[in-house]
Structure formats: C-alpha cells, structure tokens
Design an enzyme around this catalytic site. Structure first.
Site, short mmCIF file in Angstrom:
data_model
loop_
_atom_site.label_atom_id
_atom_site.label_comp_id
_atom_site.label_asym_id
_atom_site.label_seq_id
_atom_site.Cartn_x
_atom_site.Cartn_y
_atom_site.Cartn_z
N TYR A 82 34.48 42.99 -1.04
CA TYR A 82 33.07 42.97 -1.45
C TYR A 82 32.88 42.03 -2.64
O TYR A 82 31.96 41.21 -2.65
CB TYR A 82 32.60 44.39 -1.80
CG TYR A 82 31.12 44.47 -2.09
CD1 TYR A 82 30.20 44.64 -1.06
CD2 TYR A 82 30.64 44.35 -3.39
CE1 TYR A 82 28.84 44.70 -1.32
CE2 TYR A 82 29.28 44.41 -3.65
CZ TYR A 82 28.39 44.59 -2.61
OH TYR A 82 27.04 44.64 -2.87
N TRP A 131 23.54 40.50 6.19
CA TRP A 131 23.80 41.89 6.56
C TRP A 131 24.84 41.97 7.67
O TRP A 131 25.73 42.81 7.61
CB TRP A 131 22.52 42.57 7.02
CG TRP A 131 21.49 42.79 5.95
CD1 TRP A 131 21.67 42.73 4.58
CD2 TRP A 131 20.13 43.11 6.16
NE1 TRP A 131 20.50 42.99 3.95
CE2 TRP A 131 19.53 43.23 4.89
CE3 TRP A 131 19.35 43.29 7.29
CZ2 TRP A 131 18.19 43.54 4.73
CZ3 TRP A 131 18.02 43.61 7.14
CH2 TRP A 131 17.44 43.74 5.86
N TYR A 143 19.68 39.86 -11.26
CA TYR A 143 20.18 40.77 -10.23
C TYR A 143 21.65 41.05 -10.47
O TYR A 143 22.46 40.13 -10.53
CB TYR A 143 19.95 40.11 -8.87
CG TYR A 143 20.28 40.94 -7.64
CD1 TYR A 143 20.65 42.27 -7.71
CD2 TYR A 143 20.20 40.36 -6.39
CE1 TYR A 143 20.93 43.00 -6.56
CE2 TYR A 143 20.48 41.07 -5.23
CZ TYR A 143 20.83 42.39 -5.33
OH TYR A 143 21.11 43.10 -4.19
N HIS A 170 30.72 38.39 -2.63
CA HIS A 170 29.60 38.16 -3.54
C HIS A 170 29.90 37.05 -4.55
O HIS A 170 28.98 36.38 -5.02
CB HIS A 170 29.19 39.46 -4.22
CG HIS A 170 28.36 40.31 -3.31
ND1 HIS A 170 28.92 41.02 -2.26
CD2 HIS A 170 27.04 40.53 -3.24
CE1 HIS A 170 27.96 41.65 -1.60
NE2 HIS A 170 26.80 41.36 -2.18
#
Length: 105
Positions: free
Chosen positions: A19, A78, A42, A23
């Site tokens: 993950y 996604w 963010y 990112h």
C-alpha cells in the site's frame, strides 16, 4: 470555503508495504485529477495494529469531489488496489466518513 473531510478504509493484513509503495508511486494523472477536483492537503495514516487507514483532506469544490467516483482514472485506481483493501462491488474502497468533533485552528 475549504471543507475538511476525514474517513477510514480497511487494508488487508500483510499488504502494508505494498500500500505504501503504490501510494509513493501515485499516478500523475490521478494526482492531477484530485487537485483539479479541489483536493488539497491530503494525508492517509495507517494504524498498523488494526490495519485501518485514516484519510484526511481539504476540499475547495465539494461538487467536483463528489464526482470523483465517476472519473475513469479513479475507477482504474480502485481496480488497481482492490487486491489489497476491503472493497465494494464497484471496486471502490469500503470507506466510512468520520465526524469532526474537535478542530484547533
């Protein structure tokens, strides 16, 4: 007016490093889409004990932000991440909005 938004998502156990890697290598076109949709400041935090991801962002255009799920690049992201997170039938991450109960300005 800038709105602060917070939510939680659920990472599958054993995929913490993957993950982080994905990112760290966020697609430039996704980053551009987020910025064009009014998303700023963010961050996503990982609770390694529970595998819960906490997202916090500021948004200057709530309508564009709400339309992000309709964007093909978001849907592609996604799809790319569905193997490492709990997801809905449309591959979007299972996400729970969080209520702001305190803010120190």
């Amino acid at each position: 007016m800038m709105k602060r938004i917070a939510f939680k998502m659920f990472l599958l156990k054993g995929f913490e490093e993957e993950y982080k890697k994905r990112h760290a290598e966020i697609w430039p076109e996704l980053e551009d889409l987020l910025k064009e949709s009014g998303v700023e400041d963010y961050s996503i935090f990982l609770d390694e004990e529970t595998h819960i991801l906490f997202g916090v962002l500021k948004c200057s255009n709530e309508i564009k932000y709400q339309n992000l799920p309709l964007q093909p690049i978001m849907q592609k992201w996604w799809e790319y991440n569905k193997d490492i997170m709990q997801t809905n039938e449309d591959n979007s991450p299972k996400s729970i909005s969080l209520e702001e109960v305190f803010y120190l300005k």
